[in-house]
Design a protein around this motif. Structure first.
Motif, PDB file in Angstrom:
ATOM      1  N   PRO A   1       0.830  -1.213   0.000  1.00  0.00           N
ATOM      2  CA  PRO A   1       0.000   0.000   0.000  1.00  0.00           C
ATOM      3  C   PRO A   1       0.861   1.260   0.000  1.00  0.00           C
ATOM      4  CG  PRO A   1       0.087  -0.928   2.194  1.00  0.00           C
ATOM      5  CD  PRO A   1       0.866  -1.865   1.314  1.00  0.00           C
ATOM      6  N   SER A   2       1.335   1.670  -1.156  1.00  0.00           N
ATOM      7  CA  SER A   2       2.227   2.827  -1.243  1.00  0.00           C
ATOM      8  C   SER A   2       1.652   3.845  -2.217  1.00  0.00           C
ATOM      9  CB  SER A   2       3.618   2.386  -1.702  1.00  0.00           C
ATOM     10  OG  SER A   2       3.620   2.112  -3.090  1.00  0.00           O
ATOM     11  N   PRO A   3       2.089   5.109  -2.095  1.00  0.00           N
ATOM     12  CA  PRO A   3       1.620   6.125  -3.065  1.00  0.00           C
ATOM     13  C   PRO A   3       2.047   5.819  -4.494  1.00  0.00           C
ATOM     14  CG  PRO A   3       2.608   7.155  -1.124  1.00  0.00           C
ATOM     15  CD  PRO A   3       2.904   5.696  -1.031  1.00  0.00           C
ATOM     16  N   VAL A   4       3.196   5.179  -4.665  1.00  0.00           N
ATOM     17  CA  VAL A   4       3.667   4.858  -6.013  1.00  0.00           C
ATOM     18  C   VAL A   4       2.740   3.838  -6.663  1.00  0.00           C
ATOM     19  CG1 VAL A   4       5.614   3.992  -7.370  1.00  0.00           C
ATOM     20  CG2 VAL A   4       6.030   5.363  -5.318  1.00  0.00           C
ATOM     21  N   HIS A   5       2.271   2.863  -5.900  1.00  0.00           N
ATOM     22  CA  HIS A   5       1.347   1.870  -6.442  1.00  0.00           C
ATOM     23  C   HIS A   5       0.035   2.516  -6.891  1.00  0.00           C
ATOM     24  CE1 HIS A   5       4.137  -0.899  -4.501  1.00  0.00           C
ATOM     25  NE2 HIS A   5       3.524  -1.902  -5.093  1.00  0.00           N
TER      26      HIS A   5
ATOM     27  N   GLY B   1      15.114   1.146 -12.520  1.00  0.00           N
ATOM     28  CA  GLY B   1      13.990   2.005 -12.862  1.00  0.00           C
ATOM     29  C   GLY B   1      12.874   1.255 -13.555  1.00  0.00           C
ATOM     30  N   ALA B   2      13.245   0.412 -14.542  1.00  0.00           N
ATOM     31  CA  ALA B   2      12.232  -0.388 -15.228  1.00  0.00           C
ATOM     32  C   ALA B   2      11.592  -1.388 -14.281  1.00  0.00           C
ATOM     33  CB  ALA B   2      12.862  -1.108 -16.415  1.00  0.00           C
ATOM     34  N   CYS B   3      12.391  -1.928 -13.370  1.00  0.00           N
ATOM     35  CA  CYS B   3      11.853  -2.898 -12.410  1.00  0.00           C
ATOM     36  C   CYS B   3      10.852  -2.242 -11.466  1.00  0.00           C
ATOM     37  CB  CYS B   3      13.010  -3.512 -11.626  1.00  0.00           C
ATOM     38  SG  CYS B   3      12.538  -4.858 -10.532  1.00  0.00           S
ATOM     39  N   LEU B   4      11.084  -0.977 -11.122  1.00  0.00           N
ATOM     40  CA  LEU B   4      10.144  -0.286 -10.234  1.00  0.00           C
ATOM     41  C   LEU B   4       8.761  -0.186 -10.871  1.00  0.00           C
ATOM     42  CD1 LEU B   4       9.721   1.270  -7.595  1.00  0.00           C
ATOM     43  CD2 LEU B   4      10.416   3.351  -8.818  1.00  0.00           C
ATOM     44  N   LEU B   5       8.723   0.014 -12.191  1.00  0.00           N
ATOM     45  CA  LEU B   5       7.435   0.067 -12.878  1.00  0.00           C
ATOM     46  C   LEU B   5       6.704  -1.268 -12.775  1.00  0.00           C
ATOM     47  CD1 LEU B   5       5.386   1.460 -14.792  1.00  0.00           C
ATOM     48  CD2 LEU B   5       6.747   0.570 -16.691  1.00  0.00           C
ATOM     49  N   THR B   6       7.404  -2.367 -13.039  1.00  0.00           N
ATOM     50  CA  THR B   6       6.743  -3.673 -13.022  1.00  0.00           C
ATOM     51  C   THR B   6       6.403  -4.127 -11.609  1.00  0.00           C
ATOM     52  OG1 THR B   6       8.885  -4.818 -12.986  1.00  0.00           O
ATOM     53  CG2 THR B   6       7.906  -4.364 -15.139  1.00  0.00           C
ATOM     54  N   LEU B   7       7.179  -3.687 -10.618  1.00  0.00           N
ATOM     55  CA  LEU B   7       6.898  -4.074  -9.236  1.00  0.00           C
ATOM     56  C   LEU B   7       5.692  -3.336  -8.670  1.00  0.00           C
ATOM     57  CD1 LEU B   7      10.501  -4.244  -7.713  1.00  0.00           C
ATOM     58  CD2 LEU B   7       8.953  -6.175  -8.067  1.00  0.00           C
ATOM     59  N   THR B   8       5.421  -2.136  -9.187  1.00  0.00           N
ATOM     60  CA  THR B   8       4.351  -1.310  -8.627  1.00  0.00           C
ATOM     61  C   THR B   8       3.125  -1.204  -9.526  1.00  0.00           C
ATOM     62  OG1 THR B   8       5.337   0.695  -9.585  1.00  0.00           O
ATOM     63  CG2 THR B   8       6.016   0.088  -7.356  1.00  0.00           C
ATOM     64  N   THR B   9       3.149  -1.848 -10.682  1.00  0.00           N
ATOM     65  CA  THR B   9       2.043  -1.732 -11.634  1.00  0.00           C
ATOM     66  C   THR B   9       1.696  -3.112 -12.169  1.00  0.00           C
ATOM     67  OG1 THR B   9       3.070   0.358 -12.324  1.00  0.00           O
ATOM     68  CG2 THR B   9       1.196  -0.419 -13.603  1.00  0.00           C
TER      69      THR B   9
ATOM     70  N   ALA C   1       7.946   3.613  -2.509  1.00  0.00           N
ATOM     71  CA  ALA C   1       7.121   2.493  -2.953  1.00  0.00           C
ATOM     72  C   ALA C   1       7.044   1.370  -1.921  1.00  0.00           C
ATOM     73  CB  ALA C   1       7.672   1.926  -4.265  1.00  0.00           C
ATOM     74  N   ARG C   2       7.810   1.501  -0.833  1.00  0.00           N
ATOM     75  CA  ARG C   2       7.819   0.497   0.246  1.00  0.00           C
ATOM     76  C   ARG C   2       8.233  -0.883  -0.271  1.00  0.00           C
ATOM     77  NH1 ARG C   2       2.126   2.177   3.314  1.00  0.00           N
ATOM     78  NH2 ARG C   2       2.667   4.371   3.619  1.00  0.00           N
ATOM     79  N   ILE C   3       9.204  -0.876  -1.138  1.00  0.00           N
ATOM     80  CA  ILE C   3       9.741  -2.119  -1.689  1.00  0.00           C
ATOM     81  C   ILE C   3      11.157  -2.292  -1.163  1.00  0.00           C
ATOM     82  CG2 ILE C   3      10.437  -3.340  -3.793  1.00  0.00           C
ATOM     83  CD1 ILE C   3       8.231  -1.908  -5.270  1.00  0.00           C
ATOM     84  N   PRO C   4      11.452  -3.360  -0.433  1.00  0.00           N
ATOM     85  CA  PRO C   4      12.817  -3.574   0.063  1.00  0.00           C
ATOM     86  C   PRO C   4      13.806  -3.704  -1.095  1.00  0.00           C
ATOM     87  CG  PRO C   4      11.240  -5.050   1.141  1.00  0.00           C
ATOM     88  CD  PRO C   4      10.519  -4.406  -0.002  1.00  0.00           C
ATOM     89  N   MET C   5      15.007  -3.194  -0.891  1.00  0.00           N
ATOM     90  CA  MET C   5      16.012  -3.272  -1.939  1.00  0.00           C
ATOM     91  C   MET C   5      16.393  -4.714  -2.233  1.00  0.00           C
ATOM     92  SD  MET C   5      16.396  -0.332  -3.119  1.00  0.00           S
ATOM     93  CE  MET C   5      17.700  -0.801  -4.250  1.00  0.00           C
ATOM     94  N   GLY C   6      16.271  -5.594  -1.244  1.00  0.00           N
ATOM     95  CA  GLY C   6      16.534  -7.007  -1.497  1.00  0.00           C
ATOM     96  C   GLY C   6      15.573  -7.586  -2.520  1.00  0.00           C
ATOM     97  N   VAL C   7      14.322  -7.164  -2.448  1.00  0.00           N
ATOM     98  CA  VAL C   7      13.333  -7.608  -3.427  1.00  0.00           C
ATOM     99  C   VAL C   7      13.690  -7.073  -4.811  1.00  0.00           C
ATOM    100  CG1 VAL C   7      10.908  -7.410  -4.107  1.00  0.00           C
ATOM    101  CG2 VAL C   7      11.505  -7.813  -1.714  1.00  0.00           C
ATOM    102  N   ALA C   8      14.100  -5.811  -4.875  1.00  0.00           N
ATOM    103  CA  ALA C   8      14.470  -5.225  -6.167  1.00  0.00           C
ATOM    104  C   ALA C   8      15.691  -5.918  -6.764  1.00  0.00           C
ATOM    105  CB  ALA C   8      14.753  -3.738  -5.993  1.00  0.00           C
ATOM    106  N   ILE C   9      16.671  -6.244  -5.927  1.00  0.00           N
ATOM    107  CA  ILE C   9      17.876  -6.916  -6.424  1.00  0.00           C
ATOM    108  C   ILE C   9      17.534  -8.296  -6.965  1.00  0.00           C
ATOM    109  CG2 ILE C   9      20.099  -7.904  -5.718  1.00  0.00           C
ATOM    110  CD1 ILE C   9      20.365  -5.552  -3.764  1.00  0.00           C
ATOM    111  N   ARG C  10      16.676  -9.035  -6.257  1.00  0.00           N
ATOM    112  CA  ARG C  10      16.291 -10.363  -6.737  1.00  0.00           C
ATOM    113  C   ARG C  10      15.495 -10.282  -8.031  1.00  0.00           C
ATOM    114  NH1 ARG C  10      12.809 -13.208  -3.914  1.00  0.00           N
ATOM    115  NH2 ARG C  10      12.213 -11.616  -2.414  1.00  0.00           N
ATOM    116  N   ALA C  11      14.754  -9.186  -8.218  1.00  0.00           N
ATOM    117  CA  ALA C  11      13.977  -9.037  -9.443  1.00  0.00           C
ATOM    118  C   ALA C  11      14.862  -8.675 -10.629  1.00  0.00           C
ATOM    119  CB  ALA C  11      12.893  -7.974  -9.242  1.00  0.00           C
TER     120      ALA C  11
END
Length: 266
Positions: free
Chosen positions: A13-17, A122-130, A58-68
């Motif tokens: 539940p983040s503003p970015v989502h 940056g591209a991963c942030l789009l797919t993680l939040t949309t 976006a309240r996404i841990p960096m560990g999640v972003a790295i794994r993605a």
């Protein structure tokens, strides 16, 4: 547990989502331009700080972003190696016959590697939040003005959405095939390069069969539902821009200004 891969939605539940998907796609394109125009390490470092801030919002841990991002890291490695051996200048640090590694090559390899990693994040942030459906609708809306010139905007957006939706599915399918082959005694690691190439066929062929099976199932399902394209199609949720979208625009403008100033002054 299903591995997190590039393209999978991460619900928080983040503003970015809650931002408009069209604005997120537009800001991603602007973000790519800003990162590509970063002229020195300081400017790139500022872009990295803003990127970390985006993930915090976006309240996404960096560990999640790295794994993605990890499945696509080979692009960074290959690009860095090309720049390492191709770029020459300054003192020579290592010589391997006709191949030389210089200071300029090391600098360029590190700089390009960091730049590509930021683009992937940056591209991963789009797919993680949309969600894939929101990305498809956003792409269709953004391409609709070109439909008057004969561009099939709905069909192109639909194909992109299907590809984005099934990318995590195929990665999961590959993991299942790998486990199934290992349970049958197949040795996929600790072998020579030639043997690994031969063993890879036992993964690729079943994966392609699965891809074609999914495609046929999807086509039959669309036919059964009388799918006929975007003509007359309505939506349950109509996308609207809100205050958070304008705040995101202001933040990205600040990122562009900081990066440009660092590139001009330092």
């Amino acid at each position: 547990m299903t591995p997190l891969v590039f393209g999978r939605y991460y619900a928080t539940p983040s503003p970015v989502h809650r931002m408009d998907a069209r604005m997120k796609v537009t800001l991603l394109l602007a973000y790519i331009v800003v990162v590509l125009l970063a002229a020195n390490p300081t400017a790139l470092g500022l872009c990295a700080l803003f990127t970390v801030g985006f993930y915090v919002c976006a309240r996404i841990p960096m560990g999640v972003a790295i794994r993605a991002v990890l499945p696509l890291s080979f692009i960074v490695v290959v690009t860095a190696l090309i720049n390492l051996f191709w770029t020459q200048g300054g003192a020579v640090l290592l010589s391997l016959g006709p191949v030389h590694v210089s200071e300029a090559g090391v600098y360029q390899a590190l700089f390009m590697g960091c730049r590509l990693m930021l683009l992937l994040f940056g591209a991963c942030l789009l797919t993680l939040t949309t969600t894939a459906l929101d990305v498809t609708d956003a792409a269709e809306d953004m391409l609709r003005p070109f439909s008057r010139f004969g561009l099939p905007s709905h069909e192109l957006a639909m194909m992109a959405g299907i590809a984005l939706r099934f990318l995590p599915q195929f990665m999961t399918e590959l993991d299942h095939i790998r486990n199934a082959q290992a349970s049958r005694g197949a040795q996929l690691v600790d072998r020579s390069l030639k043997e690994r190439y031969g063993a890879a066929k036992s993964l690729v062929i079943p994966l392609f069969v699965s891809v074609f099976r999914h495609a046929e199932t999807l086509a039959n399902a669309m036919d059964a539902r009388c799918y006929h394209g975007g003509a007359g199609r309505t939506r349950l949720h109509v996308a609207r821009m809100g205050s958070r979208d304008f705040v995101a625009i202001a933040v990205l403008v600040a990122m562009a200004a900081a990066s440009t100033a660092a590139g001009l002054l330092l």
